[in-house]
Design a protein around this motif. Structure first.
Motif, PDB file in Angstrom:
ATOM      1  N   ARG A  18      42.705  39.265  42.206  1.00  0.00           N
ATOM      2  CA  ARG A  18      41.975  39.998  43.242  1.00  0.00           C
ATOM      3  C   ARG A  18      42.425  41.454  43.361  1.00  0.00           C
ATOM      4  O   ARG A  18      41.606  42.367  43.361  1.00  0.00           O
ATOM      5  N   ASP A  19      43.714  41.676  43.492  1.00  0.00           N
ATOM      6  CA  ASP A  19      44.187  43.043  43.702  1.00  0.00           C
ATOM      7  C   ASP A  19      43.996  43.911  42.466  1.00  0.00           C
ATOM      8  O   ASP A  19      43.709  45.102  42.586  1.00  0.00           O
ATOM      9  N   LEU A  21      41.517  43.652  40.261  1.00  0.00           N
ATOM     10  CA  LEU A  21      40.103  44.015  40.257  1.00  0.00           C
ATOM     11  C   LEU A  21      39.813  45.048  41.351  1.00  0.00           C
ATOM     12  O   LEU A  21      39.116  46.034  41.123  1.00  0.00           O
ATOM     13  N   ALA A  22      40.377  44.840  42.530  1.00  0.00           N
ATOM     14  CA  ALA A  22      40.157  45.767  43.638  1.00  0.00           C
ATOM     15  C   ALA A  22      40.651  47.167  43.291  1.00  0.00           C
ATOM     16  O   ALA A  22      39.970  48.160  43.562  1.00  0.00           O
ATOM     17  N   ARG A  24      41.043  48.449  40.285  1.00  0.00           N
ATOM     18  CA  ARG A  24      40.182  49.027  39.238  1.00  0.00           C
ATOM     19  C   ARG A  24      38.881  49.563  39.834  1.00  0.00           C
ATOM     20  O   ARG A  24      38.363  50.586  39.390  1.00  0.00           O
ATOM     21  N   ILE A  25      38.347  48.879  40.836  1.00  0.00           N
ATOM     22  CA  ILE A  25      37.162  49.380  41.533  1.00  0.00           C
ATOM     23  C   ILE A  25      37.517  50.695  42.235  1.00  0.00           C
ATOM     24  O   ILE A  25      36.765  51.665  42.161  1.00  0.00           O
ATOM     25  N   ARG A  61      39.535  45.356  48.383  1.00  0.00           N
ATOM     26  CA  ARG A  61      39.734  43.915  48.169  1.00  0.00           C
ATOM     27  C   ARG A  61      38.445  43.152  48.492  1.00  0.00           C
ATOM     28  O   ARG A  61      38.074  42.223  47.781  1.00  0.00           O
ATOM     29  N   ALA A  64      36.069  43.598  45.691  1.00  0.00           N
ATOM     30  CA  ALA A  64      36.446  42.730  44.566  1.00  0.00           C
ATOM     31  C   ALA A  64      35.973  41.299  44.824  1.00  0.00           C
ATOM     32  O   ALA A  64      35.458  40.636  43.913  1.00  0.00           O
ATOM     33  N   ASP A  65      36.139  40.824  46.054  1.00  0.00           N
ATOM     34  CA  ASP A  65      35.663  39.477  46.401  1.00  0.00           C
ATOM     35  C   ASP A  65      34.158  39.366  46.176  1.00  0.00           C
ATOM     36  O   ASP A  65      33.676  38.380  45.610  1.00  0.00           O
ATOM     37  N   ALA A  67      32.314  41.128  44.167  1.00  0.00           N
ATOM     38  CA  ALA A  67      32.035  41.182  42.728  1.00  0.00           C
ATOM     39  C   ALA A  67      32.268  39.824  42.078  1.00  0.00           C
ATOM     40  O   ALA A  67      31.456  39.363  41.267  1.00  0.00           O
TER      41      ALA A  67
END
Length: 82
Positions: A18-19, A21-22, A24-25, A61, A64-65, A67
């Motif tokens: 999760r973190d 991906l978050a 990277r966003i 975060r 990311a969730d 996504a």
């Protein structure tokens, strides 16, 4: 279980941190960078300290969730090619 069912099930069992991906966003949205030796969780926690109605790290975060949920929905809607 058939080979195709097994492959589909295996595909759906992947870990998306999760973190990571978050962050990277965040990198793409606001050009965020983390100091050398800082991991994604630490970088997002630092963003949270900036304040605001919704802390910035937490907002990424949540993105990311969203996504991951969308990708899951797309995979579940997919059909095996014939």
């Amino acid at each position: 279980m058939s080979a195709s069912e097994n492959a589909k099930q295996t595909l759906l069992i992947i870990e998306i941190p999760r973190d990571e991906l978050a962050f990277r966003i965040a990198q793409k949205c606001i050009g965020a960078t983390a100091p050398l030796g800082t991991n994604a969780t630490q970088a997002l926690d630092e963003m949270d300290k900036m304040g605001g109605v919704l802390p910035m790290g937490e907002s990424f975060r949540r993105a990311a969730d969203a996504a991951v949920i969308y990708v899951h929905e797309c995979l579940n809607a997919g059909r095996q090619p014939s």
